[in-house]
Write a protein that holds these residues in place. Structure first.
Motif, PDB file in Angstrom:
ATOM      1  N   CYS A  40     -31.511  60.180  18.668  1.00  0.00           N
ATOM      2  CA  CYS A  40     -32.897  59.798  18.984  1.00  0.00           C
ATOM      3  C   CYS A  40     -33.008  59.132  20.349  1.00  0.00           C
ATOM      4  O   CYS A  40     -33.903  58.331  20.582  1.00  0.00           O
ATOM      5  CB  CYS A  40     -33.467  58.888  17.895  1.00  0.00           C
ATOM      6  SG  CYS A  40     -33.450  59.645  16.261  1.00  0.00           S
ATOM      7  N   ALA A  42     -31.448  56.769  21.509  1.00  0.00           N
ATOM      8  CA  ALA A  42     -31.494  55.315  21.322  1.00  0.00           C
ATOM      9  C   ALA A  42     -30.588  54.555  22.279  1.00  0.00           C
ATOM     10  O   ALA A  42     -30.850  53.406  22.598  1.00  0.00           O
ATOM     11  CB  ALA A  42     -31.121  54.966  19.878  1.00  0.00           C
ATOM     12  N   PRO A  44     -27.658  53.026  21.800  1.00  0.00           N
ATOM     13  CA  PRO A  44     -27.481  51.734  21.132  1.00  0.00           C
ATOM     14  C   PRO A  44     -26.241  50.965  21.609  1.00  0.00           C
ATOM     15  O   PRO A  44     -25.372  50.581  20.827  1.00  0.00           O
ATOM     16  CB  PRO A  44     -27.358  52.126  19.664  1.00  0.00           C
ATOM     17  CG  PRO A  44     -26.665  53.452  19.725  1.00  0.00           C
ATOM     18  CD  PRO A  44     -27.234  54.133  20.950  1.00  0.00           C
ATOM     19  N   TYR A  85     -30.285  50.075  17.081  1.00  0.00           N
ATOM     20  CA  TYR A  85     -30.902  51.391  17.183  1.00  0.00           C
ATOM     21  C   TYR A  85     -32.372  51.240  17.561  1.00  0.00           C
ATOM     22  O   TYR A  85     -32.974  50.179  17.338  1.00  0.00           O
ATOM     23  CB  TYR A  85     -30.919  52.076  15.813  1.00  0.00           C
ATOM     24  CG  TYR A  85     -29.614  52.514  15.228  1.00  0.00           C
ATOM     25  CD1 TYR A  85     -28.858  53.505  15.827  1.00  0.00           C
ATOM     26  CD2 TYR A  85     -29.169  51.990  14.020  1.00  0.00           C
ATOM     27  CE1 TYR A  85     -27.690  53.954  15.247  1.00  0.00           C
ATOM     28  CE2 TYR A  85     -28.001  52.433  13.435  1.00  0.00           C
ATOM     29  CZ  TYR A  85     -27.263  53.415  14.055  1.00  0.00           C
ATOM     30  OH  TYR A  85     -26.124  53.860  13.476  1.00  0.00           O
ATOM     31  N   ASN A  86     -32.979  52.330  18.011  1.00  0.00           N
ATOM     32  CA  ASN A  86     -34.441  52.353  18.019  1.00  0.00           C
ATOM     33  C   ASN A  86     -34.874  52.653  16.580  1.00  0.00           C
ATOM     34  O   ASN A  86     -34.048  52.953  15.715  1.00  0.00           O
ATOM     35  CB  ASN A  86     -35.008  53.332  19.060  1.00  0.00           C
ATOM     36  CG  ASN A  86     -34.658  54.781  18.798  1.00  0.00           C
ATOM     37  OD1 ASN A  86     -34.317  55.181  17.685  1.00  0.00           O
ATOM     38  ND2 ASN A  86     -34.731  55.593  19.838  1.00  0.00           N
ATOM     39  N   THR A  88     -36.413  55.104  15.046  1.00  0.00           N
ATOM     40  CA  THR A  88     -36.142  56.435  14.510  1.00  0.00           C
ATOM     41  C   THR A  88     -34.668  56.603  14.156  1.00  0.00           C
ATOM     42  O   THR A  88     -34.326  57.097  13.080  1.00  0.00           O
ATOM     43  CB  THR A  88     -36.569  57.514  15.520  1.00  0.00           C
ATOM     44  OG1 THR A  88     -37.893  57.244  15.954  1.00  0.00           O
ATOM     45  CG2 THR A  88     -36.500  58.896  14.915  1.00  0.00           C
TER      46      THR A  88
END
Length: 175
Positions: A40, A42, A44, A85-86, A88
């Motif tokens: 996604c 992200a 992270p 994470y984001n 999603t």
């Protein structure tokens, strides 16, 4: 250099010259990590570049029990600190019971080390380190997943032949 040749010369270096890396070389490697795919998108993780006195302290955190003595000559360390994470990716991780962060960090580290090799910069991905000491040193409570050593290999350091599983041991083809 073509991609196959790059794959064949990239290796874990365990003999660094100690010569400092120019800032533009480090930035080029970071850019490759920045462009790595992630779940996604992200991304992270946070990358902390450590050189000079801080780099020496990071190197000390990678040594112990006879491991990684070569890091005494490493001029630059990139520390991969796990981030959130984001929304999603967090949802996907829970639904699928997958740790996308570790996968994403691995992809970014691979791209960073391949970019380094393409520029004549040696690397070694380190999983052996004192996480608590590194966290205190960097002022974070987040997980530290990898430390990547970057620098120039010692003169004459050979490119070793790859010792890998055969293709038949590693993969199969199905229809």
């Amino acid at each position: 250099m073509d991609f196959e040749a790059l794959l064949n010369i990239r290796q874990s270096c365990r003999s660094f010259s100690g010569q400092p890396l120019p800032h533009d070389e480090i930035e080029a490697c970071l850019e490759a990590a920045r462009l790595a795919p992630s779940a996604c998108n992200a991304q992270p993780y946070h990358l902390t570049v450590c050189t000079g006195a801080l780099g020496e302290q990071v190197g000390a955190c990678t040594r112990g029990m006879g491991m990684n003595k070569f890091t005494e000559q490493v001029p630059c360390f990139v520390v991969f600190v796990e981030q959130s994470y984001n929304m999603t990716a967090a949802m996907g991780s829970r639904v699928k019971a997958q740790d996308y962060r570790s996968v994403d960090i691995g992809i970014a580290a691979a791209q960073l080390t391949l970019a380094a090799a393409a520029r004549g910069v040696a690397s070694c991905i380190l999983g052996w380190f004192d996480e608590k000491k590194l966290q205190a040193l960097l002022g974070t409570k987040e997980r530290i997943r990898l430390v990547v050593a970057l620098g120039y290999a010692s003169e004459g350091y050979p490119v070793r032949p790859k010792k890998r599983k055969s293709m038949s041991e590693l993969a199969d083809f199905r229809e």
